[in-house]
Design a protein around this motif. Structure first.
Motif, PDB file in Angstrom:
ATOM      1  N   ASN A 116       1.935  14.581 -11.942  1.00 27.83           N
ATOM      2  CA  ASN A 116       0.699  14.041 -11.973  1.00 27.83           C
ATOM      3  C   ASN A 116      -0.153  14.107 -10.452  1.00 27.83           C
ATOM      4  OD1 ASN A 116       0.405  12.895 -14.538  1.00 27.83           O
ATOM      5  ND2 ASN A 116       1.203  11.139 -13.791  1.00 27.83           N
ATOM      6  N   ALA A 117       0.666  14.137  -9.636  1.00 23.14           N
ATOM      7  CA  ALA A 117       0.229  14.362  -8.081  1.00 23.14           C
ATOM      8  C   ALA A 117      -0.441  15.825  -7.864  1.00 23.14           C
ATOM      9  CB  ALA A 117       1.420  14.205  -7.027  1.00 23.14           C
ATOM     10  N   ILE A 118       0.327  16.730  -8.291  1.00 19.15           N
ATOM     11  CA  ILE A 118       0.215  18.348  -8.357  1.00 19.15           C
ATOM     12  C   ILE A 118      -1.103  18.452  -8.975  1.00 19.15           C
ATOM     13  CG2 ILE A 118       0.474  20.529  -8.887  1.00 19.15           C
ATOM     14  CD1 ILE A 118       3.566  19.763  -8.497  1.00 19.15           C
ATOM     15  N   ALA A 119      -1.488  17.577 -10.411  1.00 17.65           N
ATOM     16  CA  ALA A 119      -2.571  17.769 -10.849  1.00 17.65           C
ATOM     17  C   ALA A 119      -3.869  17.131 -10.528  1.00 17.65           C
ATOM     18  CB  ALA A 119      -2.574  16.988 -12.327  1.00 17.65           C
ATOM     19  N   GLU A 120      -3.625  16.501  -9.401  1.00 16.99           N
ATOM     20  CA  GLU A 120      -4.782  15.467  -8.735  1.00 16.99           C
ATOM     21  C   GLU A 120      -5.111  16.402  -7.590  1.00 16.99           C
ATOM     22  OE1 GLU A 120      -2.903  10.907  -9.410  1.00 16.99           O
ATOM     23  OE2 GLU A 120      -2.771  11.771  -7.437  1.00 16.99           O
ATOM     24  N   LEU A 121      -4.451  17.406  -7.161  1.00 19.53           N
ATOM     25  CA  LEU A 121      -4.838  18.234  -6.044  1.00 19.53           C
ATOM     26  C   LEU A 121      -6.288  18.991  -6.323  1.00 19.53           C
ATOM     27  CD1 LEU A 121      -1.250  19.512  -4.813  1.00 19.53           C
ATOM     28  CD2 LEU A 121      -2.892  17.889  -3.607  1.00 19.53           C
ATOM     29  N   PRO A 122      -6.765  19.492  -5.316  1.00 16.48           N
ATOM     30  CA  PRO A 122      -8.240  20.323  -5.592  1.00 16.48           C
ATOM     31  C   PRO A 122      -7.563  21.739  -5.909  1.00 16.48           C
ATOM     32  CG  PRO A 122      -8.414  19.299  -3.344  1.00 16.48           C
ATOM     33  CD  PRO A 122      -6.791  18.746  -4.080  1.00 16.48           C
ATOM     34  N   ASP A 123      -8.148  22.386  -6.630  1.00 20.74           N
ATOM     35  CA  ASP A 123      -7.636  23.526  -7.246  1.00 20.74           C
ATOM     36  C   ASP A 123      -6.916  24.604  -6.151  1.00 20.74           C
ATOM     37  OD1 ASP A 123      -8.657  22.954  -9.822  1.00 20.74           O
ATOM     38  OD2 ASP A 123     -10.500  23.814  -9.745  1.00 20.74           O
ATOM     39  N   ARG A 124      -7.942  24.637  -5.064  1.00 19.49           N
ATOM     40  CA  ARG A 124      -7.308  25.799  -4.233  1.00 19.49           C
ATOM     41  C   ARG A 124      -5.891  25.341  -3.202  1.00 19.49           C
ATOM     42  NH1 ARG A 124     -10.882  27.757   1.052  1.00 19.49           N
ATOM     43  NH2 ARG A 124     -10.654  25.735   1.415  1.00 19.49           N
ATOM     44  N   LEU A 127      -3.282  25.423  -6.189  1.00 23.16           N
ATOM     45  CA  LEU A 127      -2.996  26.857  -6.465  1.00 23.16           C
ATOM     46  C   LEU A 127      -2.261  27.346  -5.135  1.00 23.16           C
ATOM     47  CD1 LEU A 127      -2.879  29.326  -8.196  1.00 23.16           C
ATOM     48  CD2 LEU A 127      -5.228  30.065  -7.129  1.00 23.16           C
ATOM     49  N   ALA A 128      -2.587  27.194  -3.899  1.00 23.80           N
ATOM     50  CA  ALA A 128      -1.676  27.386  -2.782  1.00 23.80           C
ATOM     51  C   ALA A 128      -0.154  26.884  -2.939  1.00 23.80           C
ATOM     52  CB  ALA A 128      -2.601  26.959  -1.646  1.00 23.80           C
ATOM     53  N   PHE A 129      -0.209  25.467  -3.133  1.00 23.76           N
ATOM     54  CA  PHE A 129       1.141  24.863  -3.279  1.00 23.76           C
ATOM     55  C   PHE A 129       1.965  25.503  -4.487  1.00 23.76           C
ATOM     56  CE2 PHE A 129       3.678  21.821  -5.502  1.00 23.76           C
ATOM     57  CZ  PHE A 129       4.382  21.474  -4.534  1.00 23.76           C
ATOM     58  N   GLU A 130       1.428  25.734  -5.319  1.00 25.86           N
ATOM     59  CA  GLU A 130       2.307  26.392  -6.538  1.00 25.86           C
ATOM     60  C   GLU A 130       2.712  27.774  -6.347  1.00 25.86           C
ATOM     61  OE1 GLU A 130      -0.509  25.595  -9.978  1.00 25.86           O
ATOM     62  OE2 GLU A 130       0.275  23.371 -10.270  1.00 25.86           O
ATOM     63  N   LEU A 131       1.883  28.479  -5.836  1.00 24.34           N
ATOM     64  CA  LEU A 131       2.275  30.016  -5.417  1.00 24.34           C
ATOM     65  C   LEU A 131       3.223  29.617  -4.362  1.00 24.34           C
ATOM     66  CD1 LEU A 131      -1.227  31.607  -5.141  1.00 24.34           C
ATOM     67  CD2 LEU A 131       0.599  31.944  -6.830  1.00 24.34           C
ATOM     68  N   HIS A 132       3.229  29.108  -3.426  1.00 24.62           N
ATOM     69  CA  HIS A 132       4.281  29.019  -2.215  1.00 24.62           C
ATOM     70  C   HIS A 132       5.513  28.231  -2.848  1.00 24.62           C
ATOM     71  CE1 HIS A 132       5.918  29.116   1.386  1.00 24.62           C
ATOM     72  NE2 HIS A 132       6.458  27.760   1.206  1.00 24.62           N
ATOM     73  N   ARG A 133       5.556  27.042  -3.512  1.00 23.43           N
ATOM     74  CA  ARG A 133       6.702  26.316  -3.820  1.00 23.43           C
ATOM     75  C   ARG A 133       7.264  26.752  -5.435  1.00 23.43           C
ATOM     76  NH1 ARG A 133       7.731  22.540   0.420  1.00 23.43           N
ATOM     77  NH2 ARG A 133       9.606  21.988  -0.638  1.00 23.43           N
ATOM     78  N   LEU A 134       6.567  27.185  -6.107  1.00 18.10           N
ATOM     79  CA  LEU A 134       6.988  27.306  -7.391  1.00 18.10           C
ATOM     80  C   LEU A 134       7.297  28.859  -7.526  1.00 18.10           C
ATOM     81  CD1 LEU A 134       4.786  24.711  -9.267  1.00 18.10           C
ATOM     82  CD2 LEU A 134       7.221  24.781  -8.259  1.00 18.10           C
ATOM     83  N   GLU A 135       6.278  29.886  -6.951  1.00 14.88           N
ATOM     84  CA  GLU A 135       6.562  31.033  -7.330  1.00 14.88           C
ATOM     85  C   GLU A 135       7.228  31.764  -6.384  1.00 14.88           C
ATOM     86  OE1 GLU A 135       5.613  32.562 -10.384  1.00 14.88           O
ATOM     87  OE2 GLU A 135       5.218  30.566 -11.071  1.00 14.88           O
TER      88      GLU A 135
END
Length: 174
Positions: A116-124, A127-135
């Motif tokens: 839920n916290a990730i979903a609350e983040l602004p899009d950019r 996306l930066a978080f997911e690209l770095h931490r998940l991808e």
């Protein structure tokens, strides 16, 4: 009718260049062809009351925007799949280690808070978080992907981590 004929001529004359342009953005010619076709459909269905001063530039803009939308959607789909597989892996690990039902429920609750916290983040920022931490993208790769500076990529990712920590109620490393 004349406007439609002009559009068809414009499309026929520049289709190859538009596909090449989209292909450079997407890295896939088949997807590029789909995007150019979608751009043609959008261009042809627009309200023709307003004249376009630079129709070719407008066409390129539509193609570029559709490519970026396509890439964002693709990244979101990959991120969702990755999050789901990661969550399922966590839950499987919980089951395999014979943890109590209370601990499993707690892990599920924490996972829900982080999601839920990730979903609350602004899009950019998300996306930066997911690209770095998940991808596994480096800060430089995140910056290139989002068209931002490396410093801003660092800042966005740090803000996302802080937000997730706060929402998960943890102060340790996320």
């Amino acid at each position: 009718m004349a406007a439609q004929n002009n559009l068809e001529r414009l499309y026929a004359a520049h289709r190859g260049d538009l596909v090449t342009y989209a292909g450079r953005i997407l890295g896939d010619r088949t997807q590029a062809e789909d995007v150019v076709q979608e751009a043609y459909l959008r261009y042809s269905s627009r309200n023709a009351e307003h004249a376009i001063d630079e129709p070719l530039a407008y066409f390129y803009r539509i193609v570029r925007n559709l490519c970026l939308d396509f890439k964002r959607a693709k990244v979101r789909d990959l991120e969702k799949k990755h999050l789901l597989s990661h969550a399922l892996g966590l839950l499987e690990g919980v089951r395999d280690s014979s943890v109590s039902p209370e601990a499993e429920a707690s892990a599920r609750q924490e996972l829900l808070h982080v999601s839920n916290a990730i979903a609350e983040l602004p899009d950019r920022t998300r996306l930066a978080f997911e690209l770095h931490r998940l991808e596994g993208y480096s800060f430089r790769e995140v910056a290139l992907e989002l068209g931002i500076s490396v410093g801003l990529a660092h800042l966005l990712i740090a803000q996302a981590i802080d937000h997730c920590r706060q929402r998960a109620g943890r102060n340790n490393e996320f």
